[in-house]
Enzyme design. Structure first.
Site, mmCIF file in Angstrom:
data_model
loop_
_atom_site.group_PDB
_atom_site.id
_atom_site.type_symbol
_atom_site.label_atom_id
_atom_site.label_comp_id
_atom_site.label_asym_id
_atom_site.label_seq_id
_atom_site.Cartn_x
_atom_site.Cartn_y
_atom_site.Cartn_z
ATOM 1 N N TYR A 246 -7.257 3.736 3.063
ATOM 2 C CA TYR A 246 -6.194 2.984 3.363
ATOM 3 C C TYR A 246 -6.287 1.474 4.089
ATOM 4 O O TYR A 246 -5.811 0.668 3.795
ATOM 5 C CB TYR A 246 -5.451 4.242 4.368
ATOM 6 C CG TYR A 246 -4.187 3.630 4.739
ATOM 7 C CD1 TYR A 246 -2.906 3.742 3.707
ATOM 8 C CD2 TYR A 246 -3.698 3.068 5.967
ATOM 9 C CE1 TYR A 246 -1.757 3.314 4.174
ATOM 10 C CE2 TYR A 246 -2.612 2.548 6.326
ATOM 11 C CZ TYR A 246 -1.391 2.638 5.518
ATOM 12 O OH TYR A 246 -0.053 2.509 5.904
ATOM 13 N N GLN B 131 0.775 -1.054 0.118
ATOM 14 C CA GLN B 131 0.129 -0.012 0.098
ATOM 15 C C GLN B 131 0.737 1.249 -0.084
ATOM 16 O O GLN B 131 0.678 2.311 -0.672
ATOM 17 C CB GLN B 131 -0.876 0.145 1.396
ATOM 18 C CG GLN B 131 -1.877 1.025 1.350
ATOM 19 C CD GLN B 131 -3.110 0.987 0.308
ATOM 20 O OE1 GLN B 131 -3.345 -0.192 -0.104
ATOM 21 N NE2 GLN B 131 -3.945 1.844 0.196
ATOM 22 N N GLU B 132 1.915 1.086 0.921
ATOM 23 C CA GLU B 132 2.906 2.282 0.993
ATOM 24 C C GLU B 132 3.450 2.797 -0.357
ATOM 25 O O GLU B 132 3.956 3.760 -1.115
ATOM 26 C CB GLU B 132 3.837 2.238 1.983
ATOM 27 C CG GLU B 132 2.946 2.308 3.326
ATOM 28 C CD GLU B 132 2.576 3.637 3.852
ATOM 29 O OE1 GLU B 132 2.864 4.731 2.917
ATOM 30 O OE2 GLU B 132 1.609 3.696 4.656
ATOM 31 N N SER B 133 4.322 1.432 -0.951
ATOM 32 C CA SER B 133 5.390 1.499 -2.068
ATOM 33 C C SER B 133 5.231 0.753 -3.197
ATOM 34 O O SER B 133 5.861 1.014 -3.977
ATOM 35 C CB SER B 133 6.603 1.564 -1.314
ATOM 36 O OG SER B 133 6.784 0.327 -1.042
#
Length: 474
Positions: A457, A327-329
């Site tokens: 998120y 999700q972040e990168s």
């Protein structure tokens, strides 16, 4: 004489058992129903499918597949969440549908008269025809075209007396039986396990483990692009309709899905998705060569071992932490965000310094710092007793900041919502903190927050985590 009669009785009973079982399954179908109204009320569409390289799979941490992408759009149109239910055995698809394991059988299922007696098919997604998959000779590249053709079966009549390997309850098995009748000579069926995907069976032909199999032409085409030793030029059927299916009683769902499919097939988007999985040889070859293609390996990313090590810091399932990293990168360690966050876990510079990070692009440092920070957020929500809810509060805080979540808890309480439950309570209050009539209230200390970001998120991380649980074994 008594022994003979006893033996005859056993044979008769064994012959009757399968029709009886089928009858029981069909009786279950008459009793069980979960039509459109109930699906919408529950907020979840359960799609029953098969794990394969065109239908539903995992690639570089991302769920993909022709059926999966269409189902996502269908669920969005119905305003419900999508839940993928993977059948381990293709032979049991209809039985699982009738028992209520899923609402919609979403798989490239050939529409046949025998199946139509038990389930209702949707409008066809596409047409295909069945082809024989066979192996060319080892030295085929040095042979002339007519020499290769002389080696291969080019007419179905040549299969009389030979053996074709297919799954027992597949449309391919039915085709072999019908072909035997049409040709007036037996073609032997080598029955394969229903747990084998069509992709794996095709690979068995390429590896020389079995002599022949059958597949729909579009699936055969994309697989043969990776296995050039395979020949798929011999057609064994006329065009056949491929569709999804529902239970006989779920008529509202059928009508709605039919209307949606009719509209979808008129769009460019539908044809882009079809070509992506059945025509694009380059993308298919890239996936098949990857270690992070779930058909090949039990891996999510190049960083699985580091993720597992750091998941122990917070006592999480490593697949959940992997979902956070994606999700972040998207597992790109050199990624920078517009806000200044860096690395696999997108740590902000000030937080990185506090956690002892000297190189934010180092996967080990980033994952360790991310796990430590998530642990801090977990500790900040110790009063949340439900472990799953506590994780969701920690993730929301990781994304939007701890004190924005604390504000949202206060707002939730004022609104009559439960400040200790994330789902449909504090997450909704966070959405409200995007509007001045809420973030300007005197008890809100930290003001505006773009609430849609933490709302999505947390949901996206858990949704992806469910996919990882489906595909990846511990």
């Amino acid at each position: 004489m008594k022994k003979i009669l006893l033996l005859l009785s056993i044979i008769i009973l064994s012959c009757q058992s399968k029709p009886t079982q089928d009858k029981e399954v069909d009786e279950n179908a008459k009793r069980f129903s979960r039509d459109l109204d109930e699906i919408k009320e529950s907020g979840v569409l359960k799609a029953l499918t098969i794990y394969s390289g065109t239908t539903y799979f995992l690639y570089k941490g991302r769920p993909m597949g022709f059926e999966y992408e269409l189902l996502e759009r269908l669920a969005s149109d119905l305003d419900v969440e999508l839940e993928m239910i993977v059948a381990k055995d293709e032979n049991k698809l209809i039985e699982l549908l009738q028992k209520g394991e899923g609402d919609l059988l979403a798989y490239g299922y050939t529409i046949t008269e025998s199946r139509k007696k038990r389930i209702n098919f949707t409008t066809p997604l596409y047409l295909s025809h069945q082809v024989l998959i066979q192996r060319k000779p080892e030295n085929w590249r040095r042979m002339k075209l007519h020499e290769i053709k002389n080696y291969l079966v080019t007419n179905p009549v040549e299969l009389i007396g030979d053996t074709i390997s297919v799954k027992q309850n597949s449309s391919y098995a039915s085709r072999v039986k019908n072909l035997s009748n049409e040709l007036g000579g037996e073609i032997v069926i080598d029955t394969l396990e229903g747990t084998l995907s069509t992709d794996k069976i095709i690979k068995m032909v390429a590896d020389g483990d079995i002599k022949y199999t059958i597949a729909d032409e579009n699936i055969a085409f994309i697989n043969s692009s990776y296995y050039p030793i395979l020949d798929i030029s011999t057609s064994l059927s006329l065009s056949q309709r491929i569709g999804w299916a529902v239970r006989k009683r779920d008529t509202q769902l059928l009508a709605n899905v039919n209307q949606w499919l009719e509209n979808a097939k008129k769009t460019t988007d539908y044809h882009v998705i079809y070509n992506k999985y059945f025509k694009n040889k380059r993308l298919y070859k890239k996936r098949v060569k990857s270690d992070f293609y779930s058909i090949n390996e039990n891996k999510i990313s190049p960083y699985d071992n580091i993720i597992k090590k750091n998941a122990d810091i917070i006592n999480w399932d490593w697949k959940l932490l992997a979902s956070v990293a994606y999700q972040e990168s998207q597992f790109k360690p050199n990624r920078d965000s517009w806000a200044g966050a860096s690395g696999l876990m997108q740590i902000m510079p000030a937080t990185a310094r506090e956690l002892g990070v000297t190189d934010p692009y180092n996967p080990n440092q980033s994952l360790k710092a991310g796990a430590k920070y998530l642990d801090q957020m977990m500790q900040s929500h110790k009063n949340i007793k439900d472990s799953v809810q506590q994780i969701k509060f920690a993730l929301g805080s990781y994304n939007s900041g701890l004190y924005h979540v604390k504000d949202a808890q206060k707002l939730a309480e004022k609104q009559g919502l439960d400040p200790l439950i994330w789902d449909n309570n504090v997450e909704l209050a966070l959405l409200d903190l995007s509007f001045p009539e809420h973030y300007n209230k005197p008890f809100i200390k930290y003001g505006y927050v773009r609430g849609e970001e933490p709302f999505n998120y947390v949901r996206e991380i858990f949704k992806r985590y469910e996919h990882y649980q489906q595909f990846i074994e511990d």
